[in-house]
Design a protein around this motif. Structure first.
Motif, PDB file in Angstrom:
ATOM      1  N   PHE A 141     121.891  37.144 142.096  1.00 54.34           N
ATOM      2  CA  PHE A 141     122.389  35.629 142.149  1.00 54.34           C
ATOM      3  C   PHE A 141     123.804  35.458 141.519  1.00 54.34           C
ATOM      4  O   PHE A 141     123.673  36.436 140.211  1.00 54.34           O
ATOM      5  N   ARG A 163     115.027  42.167 134.499  1.00 56.78           N
ATOM      6  CA  ARG A 163     115.904  41.045 135.365  1.00 56.78           C
ATOM      7  C   ARG A 163     115.331  39.902 135.707  1.00 56.78           C
ATOM      8  O   ARG A 163     115.897  38.760 135.601  1.00 56.78           O
ATOM      9  N   THR A 223     116.982  36.256 134.886  1.00 57.72           N
ATOM     10  CA  THR A 223     117.234  35.280 135.749  1.00 57.72           C
ATOM     11  C   THR A 223     116.585  33.984 135.506  1.00 57.72           C
ATOM     12  O   THR A 223     117.044  32.782 135.661  1.00 57.72           O
ATOM     13  N   LEU A 256     125.048  28.859 140.491  1.00 58.47           N
ATOM     14  CA  LEU A 256     124.788  30.452 140.333  1.00 58.47           C
ATOM     15  C   LEU A 256     126.224  30.890 140.776  1.00 58.47           C
ATOM     16  O   LEU A 256     126.372  32.101 140.249  1.00 58.47           O
ATOM     17  N   TRP A 296     124.796  36.747 135.712  1.00 60.30           N
ATOM     18  CA  TRP A 296     124.256  37.345 136.797  1.00 60.30           C
ATOM     19  C   TRP A 296     124.816  38.770 137.069  1.00 60.30           C
ATOM     20  O   TRP A 296     124.107  39.382 137.219  1.00 60.30           O
ATOM     21  N   ILE A 345     118.752  32.023 133.084  1.00 58.35           N
ATOM     22  CA  ILE A 345     119.812  31.343 133.954  1.00 58.35           C
ATOM     23  C   ILE A 345     119.155  30.154 134.596  1.00 58.35           C
ATOM     24  O   ILE A 345     120.208  29.221 134.431  1.00 58.35           O
TER      25      ILE A 345
END
Length: 472
Positions: free
Chosen positions: A22, A56, A60, A350, A358, A63
């Motif tokens: 991403f 991860r 993510t 993103l 990312w 985010i």
């Protein structure tokens, strides 16, 4: 290989895999990329990813929470194992239960999803337009478009590169090995009993072998298919590329079959002057992984020796029209059944405010395809240079590698090509991964079982058979 990679991390394993990624970017005017939204408008949106590693997934989710806190809607992140993606996509499409966004999708899979008419190309195009088309690498946009339609929003790239020993090249007075002539001259000059001039894969049944050959072949004008999607692998350009590859491995390389592990091991041990491997190797080259560290004679006293004395070549030129090399672009795509406006806002986020976070999860496999928030700006590329290579580490890319090394990688996306993507449908590229006739041709030629002309004709016939079975 390690749990994180497996060469490569499902990215290299099969055409149905998703290279998880991403990415982020900003609006051209630098304004807020997430407009305030009334949360009552939607209960949330769903994003698929095949990134299943717990660290991860956790990063993510942070985010995505930042997106929601900035005024976006809540996001449900669904991790799907790469080997189940194709089956899950098919069943979800049949039941009308597609996600709003698919993240980290490979170029081959973009074509697969597009062929099933599951993509909202207008929504993808709007993301690119709002953030500024000129802020993306033109090649990344070319690879994610078809017939003027924006099939996906390009997010990052990883690349197959030619690593070479700058110290040995300088001592021998050799030029950068970015052409067939320069590669051959260096391999001949440096090869000897203790040092292979060139190392690359030739083991049958491995996608890595095909990708390694493709890295060399595309600059010679060798293509799997032509612009009308007809198999063209039996061209003189492909014969010439395979002959060149054979001669290097036969006369100036390591004995026996070579694969992902042996090629890397030889280069790390100081036993190869050149080696074909992806950018995934950067953290290992820097000595930041306990399971794969440089052990060249100079490395014991100076762990950073190999990283400082390694150069990279992205595009290679043979008898073709331009330098070219194999690489992958990982993208976002908004599905046709999405909550379009909220999905678009998330992809914009993103690709802007969340982009650096990312990329930082794995900078060796996530090279930015959007250098900055405005044309000629470089804030995302600069942020990438300053990212630590190892999770929790302190050593950044720019502290480990020289600036020309990193600049070469960032520029490399301009020369990325992939068989069957631009000008064709790309479906054969994915289907051929399962049988790998090109990897078989490379193996047969390099071990002396076939001559290049016969091998490419045999591979082309196999590709035509695969294409016919697909109904084309």
């Amino acid at each position: 290989m390690n749990r994180r990679r497996g060469l490569g991390k499902a990215v290299l394993a099969a055409a149905v895999s998703l290279a998880t990624g991403f990415l982020v970017g900003c609006t051209p005017d630098g304004g807020p990329s997430v407009p305030r939204i009334d949360a009552s408008d939607s209960s949330g949106i769903t994003v698929w990813t095949t990134d299943t590693l717990p660290d991860r997934v956790a990063k993510t989710k942070v985010i995505l929470k930042n997106f929601a806190d900035a005024g976006g809607v809540q996001v449900d992140l669904v991790s799907i194992p790469a080997h189940r993606f194709s089956q899950t996509l098919t069943s979800s499409a049949a039941s009308g239960d597609l996600p709003d966004i698919i993240g980290g999708i490979t170029l081959g899979n973009v074509r697969t999803v597009a062929a099933a008419n599951l993509i909202d190309t207008d929504a993808n195009a709007r993301v690119v337009s709002r953030l500024g088309e000129g802020t993306w690498s033109p090649r990344s946009l070319e690879l994610t478009r078809e017939g003027g339609r924006q099939l996906a929003v390009p997010g990052s790239s990883w690349q197959q590169v030619l690593y070479y020993r700058k110290d040995l090249f300088a001592k021998a007075g050799l030029r950068v090995p970015d052409t067939y002539g320069a590669i051959k001259a260096a391999a001949e000059r440096l090869h000897g009993p203790q040092l292979a001039g060139f190392a690359a894969a030739n083991k049958a049944g491995q996608l890595f072998t095909q990708q390694s050959f493709q890295h060399i072949a595309q600059g010679n004008g060798c293509e799997m298919t032509d612009a009308r999607n007809r198999v063209s692998f039996d061209s003189p350009q492909c014969v010439g590329a395979l002959r060149f590859y054979r001669d290097l491995l036969k006369n100036h390389s390591l004995p026996g079959l070579q694969d992902t592990g042996t090629v890397r091991t030889a280069y790390f041990a100081g036993k190869a002057a050149m080696a074909v491997w992806p950018t995934f190797m950067l953290d290992e080259l820097a000595g930041l992984r306990s399971d794969a560290r440089p052990n060249c004679p100079e490395c014991s006293a100076d762990p950073g020796f190999l990283a400082r004395n390694t150069g990279v070549v992205t595009g290679i030129l043979g008898a073709g029209d331009a330098h070219a090399h194999f690489g992958e672009v990982s993208s976002w795509t908004i599905t046709k059944d999405s909550d379009t406006e909220h999905a678009r806002q998330l992809v914009e986020y993103l690709m802007s405010d969340g982009y650096a976070d990312w990329l930082a999860m794995a900078p060796e496999e996530r090279l930015p395809v959007r250098a900055g928030k405005a044309v000629d700006s470089t804030e995302y590329a600069d942020a990438w240079r300053s990212m630590p290579l190892a999770s929790g580490g302190k050593e950044s890319l720019e502290k480990i590698f020289q600036q020309d090394f990193l600049s070469g990688l960032l520029e490399g996306v301009k020369e990325i090509k992939q068989w069957g993507i631009v000008g064709a449908r790309g479906d054969l590229t994915g289907a051929a991964v399962h049988e790998l006739p090109i990897a078989r041709a490379v193996n047969e030629v390099t071990v002396g079982q076939a001559d290049p002309g016969a091998a490419v004709r045999k591979a082309a016939a196999s590709l035509r058979g695969i294409q016919a079975s697909m109904g084309h």
